[in-house]
Design a protein around this motif. Sequence first.
Motif, PDB file in Angstrom:
ATOM      1  N   ARG A 151      -0.683   4.646 -11.019  1.00  0.00           N
ATOM      2  CA  ARG A 151      -0.457   5.684 -10.015  1.00  0.00           C
ATOM      3  C   ARG A 151      -0.635   5.109  -8.609  1.00  0.00           C
ATOM      4  O   ARG A 151       0.123   5.461  -7.694  1.00  0.00           O
ATOM      5  N   GLU A 152      -1.600   4.237  -8.445  1.00  0.00           N
ATOM      6  CA  GLU A 152      -1.833   3.643  -7.134  1.00  0.00           C
ATOM      7  C   GLU A 152      -0.601   2.898  -6.646  1.00  0.00           C
ATOM      8  O   GLU A 152      -0.206   2.996  -5.470  1.00  0.00           O
ATOM      9  N   GLU A 153       0.047   2.173  -7.561  1.00  0.00           N
ATOM     10  CA  GLU A 153       1.264   1.450  -7.194  1.00  0.00           C
ATOM     11  C   GLU A 153       2.392   2.440  -6.882  1.00  0.00           C
ATOM     12  O   GLU A 153       3.180   2.227  -5.953  1.00  0.00           O
ATOM     13  N   ILE A 155       2.103   5.497  -5.674  1.00  0.00           N
ATOM     14  CA  ILE A 155       1.848   6.089  -4.352  1.00  0.00           C
ATOM     15  C   ILE A 155       2.192   5.088  -3.250  1.00  0.00           C
ATOM     16  O   ILE A 155       2.811   5.447  -2.236  1.00  0.00           O
ATOM     17  N   ARG A 156       1.795   3.824  -3.455  1.00  0.00           N
ATOM     18  CA  ARG A 156       2.096   2.803  -2.443  1.00  0.00           C
ATOM     19  C   ARG A 156       3.596   2.674  -2.229  1.00  0.00           C
ATOM     20  O   ARG A 156       4.075   2.623  -1.088  1.00  0.00           O
ATOM     21  N   ARG A 157       4.348   2.664  -3.319  1.00  0.00           N
ATOM     22  CA  ARG A 157       5.800   2.496  -3.216  1.00  0.00           C
ATOM     23  C   ARG A 157       6.455   3.696  -2.537  1.00  0.00           C
ATOM     24  O   ARG A 157       7.365   3.541  -1.715  1.00  0.00           O
ATOM     25  N   ARG A 159       5.036   5.845  -0.434  1.00  0.00           N
ATOM     26  CA  ARG A 159       4.681   5.855   0.993  1.00  0.00           C
ATOM     27  C   ARG A 159       5.457   4.805   1.768  1.00  0.00           C
ATOM     28  O   ARG A 159       5.827   5.034   2.925  1.00  0.00           O
ATOM     29  N   ALA A 160       5.724   3.680   1.111  1.00  0.00           N
ATOM     30  CA  ALA A 160       6.529   2.636   1.758  1.00  0.00           C
ATOM     31  C   ALA A 160       7.953   3.116   2.014  1.00  0.00           C
ATOM     32  O   ALA A 160       8.621   2.656   2.944  1.00  0.00           O
TER      33      ALA A 160
END
Length: 404
Positions: A151-153, A155-157, A159-160
């Motif tokens: 999930r962290e990845e 969210i990062r993607r 937001r990017a």
Amino acid sequence: MQNGARYQAVLELITEIFKDEKPADALLNEYLRARKYIGSKDRRFISDLVWKIIRNRLKLEFSAATKEPRKILLYLLRDKLDEVFDGSAYELSPLTEEEKKWLQSLREEVYPDFVEAECPQWLFEKIKDMSLCKALNEPAGADFRVNGISREEGIRRLRAEGFDVVPTTYSPYGIRSLSRISLGNCIAYQEGVLEVQDEASQIASILCDVALEHKIMDYCCGAGGKSLMLAHLLGGRGHILAHDISAKRLEAIKPRMQRLNLHNIELTDIVASSDCDFDRLIMDVPCSGTGTWRRAPDAKFRLKEETLKKLVRTQRELLEIGAQKVKVGGRLIYITCSLLPDEDEENIDSFLRQHSEFSLFDMKKLWAKFFAQPYPYFTEKYLKMSPLTTGTDGFFVAVLQKNN
């Protein structure tokens, strides 16, 4: 488009929607597709006003003392009639003398409870919860789950890519978007690491408690959302049988499987009579969909009492089928996206009275196995999620274990 033409489009749409024959989103999409000349800002204006009217339909009908779509629109816009009748070529037809007298005669009155709740009276008498009805009339956010990444990845993607997203409260795989996401322009979605799924549906899937060695069937799988998540939970391994009587619905799952790169799902529209040894038989049965009113507020007006009775009969018949398909020690997982007792607790209580070989699994204990947050419901017998209890769509989950 000038304002007059916009309001004429709104009138044409609500006239069709208020016939209560077809889903509003389908009618809206069909209308706008046929009029490609309508620009994006006008489309947004028209859509937003149509949904506002649908979400306030009972109050508008009560205050306007009529069910006529034109009068309802005129009542809503009574303080901006100059804007409505702007002299454009495609505006609403002028007010008649009768309509002028009607507008002048209207007086404010206190709403009855079911009107205040924006819930048809016969359904309000079943739900008996003003706060819940109001919560079900609020627009829902957009929930997603990750596929094949953390999930962290995810969210990062996102937001990017410029999307405003946060983790969901309960599901460790869920992401909630705080703004609209166009899936056609979302790289993460196109690459198959993101899938649309409300958090309540994710929670229900997790509570199925599947393992690689289990024989699993997603009976009445519909659009296949839970099958796809179960396949992800098993890391793309094991074997999931996704069943539905509609070959068309099953066919629609294939491109989703391909995009998500999942190969451990077998689609079928038949079940062998000898297949009676499932470890997990998941039944997300056909239901009224009252738990999804946030996304389809018009559905409450299309639901009829006789339809509900037929649905309950079908649900009980499906539970009987499920009882025969589960092995001793296996679990029958009963799920609805309804908040009506007729389709939830009453069905399970009736089933248990007739099947002493089944017992309810402790939902609080099962919850603690997967979630860090406190169990959100007041009884351990089954879980009922809603915008009030979990901030999700309305879902009911009961886990029935088959004993010797």
